[in-house]
Write an enzyme that holds these catalytic residues in place. Structure first.
Site, PDB file in Angstrom:
ATOM      1  N   ASN A  11     -29.315 -10.329  13.901  1.00  0.00           N
ATOM      2  CA  ASN A  11     -28.097 -10.674  14.631  1.00  0.00           C
ATOM      3  C   ASN A  11     -27.441  -9.367  15.056  1.00  0.00           C
ATOM      4  O   ASN A  11     -26.848  -8.687  14.232  1.00  0.00           O
ATOM      5  CB  ASN A  11     -27.187 -11.499  13.709  1.00  0.00           C
ATOM      6  CG  ASN A  11     -25.809 -11.739  14.304  1.00  0.00           C
ATOM      7  OD1 ASN A  11     -25.582 -11.506  15.488  1.00  0.00           O
ATOM      8  ND2 ASN A  11     -24.898 -12.210  13.462  1.00  0.00           N
ATOM      9  N   LYS A  13     -24.928  -8.961  16.926  1.00  0.00           N
ATOM     10  CA  LYS A  13     -23.473  -9.070  17.129  1.00  0.00           C
ATOM     11  C   LYS A  13     -23.092  -8.402  18.451  1.00  0.00           C
ATOM     12  O   LYS A  13     -23.883  -8.439  19.390  1.00  0.00           O
ATOM     13  CB  LYS A  13     -22.723  -8.491  15.913  1.00  0.00           C
ATOM     14  CG  LYS A  13     -23.262  -9.085  14.607  1.00  0.00           C
ATOM     15  CD  LYS A  13     -22.421  -8.789  13.392  1.00  0.00           C
ATOM     16  CE  LYS A  13     -23.051  -9.459  12.184  1.00  0.00           C
ATOM     17  NZ  LYS A  13     -22.225  -9.339  10.973  1.00  0.00           N
ATOM     18  N   GLU A  99     -18.057 -15.051  11.628  1.00  0.00           N
ATOM     19  CA  GLU A  99     -17.202 -14.287  12.547  1.00  0.00           C
ATOM     20  C   GLU A  99     -16.709 -15.171  13.687  1.00  0.00           C
ATOM     21  O   GLU A  99     -15.590 -15.003  14.178  1.00  0.00           O
ATOM     22  CB  GLU A  99     -17.964 -13.056  13.058  1.00  0.00           C
ATOM     23  CG  GLU A  99     -18.082 -12.004  11.949  1.00  0.00           C
ATOM     24  CD  GLU A  99     -19.291 -11.091  12.063  1.00  0.00           C
ATOM     25  OE1 GLU A  99     -19.927 -11.018  13.125  1.00  0.00           O
ATOM     26  OE2 GLU A  99     -19.601 -10.439  11.043  1.00  0.00           O
ATOM     27  N   GLU A 167     -24.681 -17.498   4.287  1.00  0.00           N
ATOM     28  CA  GLU A 167     -24.114 -16.151   4.400  1.00  0.00           C
ATOM     29  C   GLU A 167     -22.743 -16.123   3.721  1.00  0.00           C
ATOM     30  O   GLU A 167     -21.737 -16.494   4.343  1.00  0.00           O
ATOM     31  CB  GLU A 167     -23.939 -15.775   5.874  1.00  0.00           C
ATOM     32  CG  GLU A 167     -25.226 -15.690   6.650  1.00  0.00           C
ATOM     33  CD  GLU A 167     -25.103 -14.727   7.812  1.00  0.00           C
ATOM     34  OE1 GLU A 167     -25.916 -13.800   7.882  1.00  0.00           O
ATOM     35  OE2 GLU A 167     -24.183 -14.874   8.628  1.00  0.00           O
ATOM     36  N   GLY A 173     -21.678  -7.330   5.926  1.00  0.00           N
ATOM     37  CA  GLY A 173     -21.238  -5.990   6.303  1.00  0.00           C
ATOM     38  C   GLY A 173     -20.559  -5.214   5.185  1.00  0.00           C
ATOM     39  O   GLY A 173     -19.984  -4.158   5.421  1.00  0.00           O
ATOM     40  N   SER A 212     -25.654  -8.255   4.087  1.00  0.00           N
ATOM     41  CA  SER A 212     -26.041  -6.953   3.537  1.00  0.00           C
ATOM     42  C   SER A 212     -27.503  -6.883   3.087  1.00  0.00           C
ATOM     43  O   SER A 212     -27.822  -6.204   2.101  1.00  0.00           O
ATOM     44  CB  SER A 212     -25.102  -6.545   2.394  1.00  0.00           C
ATOM     45  OG  SER A 212     -23.781  -6.369   2.882  1.00  0.00           O
TER      46      SER A 212
HETATM   47  P1  PGA Z   1     -24.937  -7.786   7.679  1.00  0.00           P
HETATM   48  O1  PGA Z   1     -24.562  -9.075   8.572  1.00  0.00           O
HETATM   49  O2  PGA Z   1     -26.431  -7.829   7.488  1.00  0.00           O
HETATM   50  O3  PGA Z   1     -24.503  -6.631   8.518  1.00  0.00           O
HETATM   51  O4  PGA Z   1     -24.205  -7.925   6.393  1.00  0.00           O
HETATM   52  C1  PGA Z   1     -25.213 -10.308   8.375  1.00  0.00           C
HETATM   53  C2  PGA Z   1     -24.703 -11.318   9.367  1.00  0.00           C
HETATM   54  O5  PGA Z   1     -23.488 -11.326   9.653  1.00  0.00           O
HETATM   55  O6  PGA Z   1     -25.482 -12.118   9.904  1.00  0.00           O
END
Ligand code: PGA
Length: 250
Positions: A11, A13, A99, A167, A173, A212
């Site tokens: 992803n 983003k 998000e 998640e 993050g 993460s």
């Molecule tokens: P991250 O994000 O791997 O940066 O923690 C995961 C996600 O939001 O899909």
């Protein structure tokens, strides 16, 4: 019913300009040199989907979107229909990421409508669920997961057109992750809920863990019970890092 091939999905983003195509090409080359026992998906921003779909055609990498509108077309300035994603070369779309739920007020009913739209357009919907830190601390994680699953997953969901991504919001993050035991507990609960609702097909839905995931923790997190792959944010932006996660399936 047996679970299908695992899926590792990136992803991106709101990251990536045209030059980021070099990372996609590098990933395709790494997978060609060392094939993996999982499907691999990159979900770049909308602007890169047609270009990435062209580059990835015929390779081991599929391309997906990060959101769609519930309607097939119409007066919705700035939105993108699931049909448009399919037309641009996407095969999957992430729906209800935390998000989106937080930034755009998407509740379970909106997420469910978007997942139906994805299915209508012939895309696989990757439906995201997960508790906040406060909900976990209060001992409500499993209740939150159960309510989100019931409200966000449409009746038309099948293991072919729907993937569930667990998640935990606090792990996204942050560099913090649940223990493999905690992940197995939540995924086991999701599996039981899917089986109660969809019968034998419940066994075959892919359940991704996200939050993460890095090359250093991928093997431990992805070998937890009932984990059929990962949804990866930050570490998916660099081909070498995502490839290091995919190593869990080599
Ligand atoms: P991250 O994000 O791997 O940066 O923690 C995961 C996600 O939001 O899909």
């Amino acid at each position: 019913m047996k679970s299908p091939k695992p899926l590792v999905a990136g992803n991106w983003k709101m990251n990536g300009l045209k030059a980021a195509q070099a990372e996609l090409i590098a990933l395709i080359e790494m997978l060609a040199a060392a094939p993996a026992g999982c499907e691999v998906l990159i979900c770049p921003p909308f602007t890169l989907i047609p270009r990435f779909a062209e580059v990835a055609a015929g390779s081991a990498v599929a391309i997906g979107g990060q959101d769609c509108h519930a309607a097939p077309n119409g007066a919705h300035t700035g939105d993108i229909a699931a049909e448009m994603l399919a037309d641009a070369g996407a095969s999957h779309v992430i729906i209800g990421h935390s998000e989106r739920r937080a930034d755009h007020g998407e509740d379970d009913a909106i997420v469910e409508a978007k997942a139906r739209a994805a299915i209508r357009a012939g895309l696989a919907a990757i439906i995201c669920i997960g508790e906040t830190q406060g909900q976990r601390d209060a001992g409500h994680a499993l209740a939150v997961i159960e309510a989100q699953l019931a409200g966000s997953v449409p009746a038309a969901a099948t293991p072919e057109n729907t993937v569930i991504a667990y998640e935990p919001v606090w792990a996204i993050g942050s560099g913090r992750t649940p223990s493999p035991g905690d992940i197995a507990q939540v995924h086991g609960a999701i599996r039981r809920l899917l089986s109660a609702r969809f019968g034998a097909a419940g066994d075959a839905f892919r359940l991704l863990y996200g939050g993460s995931v890095k090359p250093a923790n991928a093997a431990a997190l992805l070998s937890a019970g009932d984990v059929d792959g990962a949804l990866v944010g930050g570490a998916s932006l660099k081909a070498r890092e995502l490839d290091g996660i995919i190593d869990a399936y080599r």
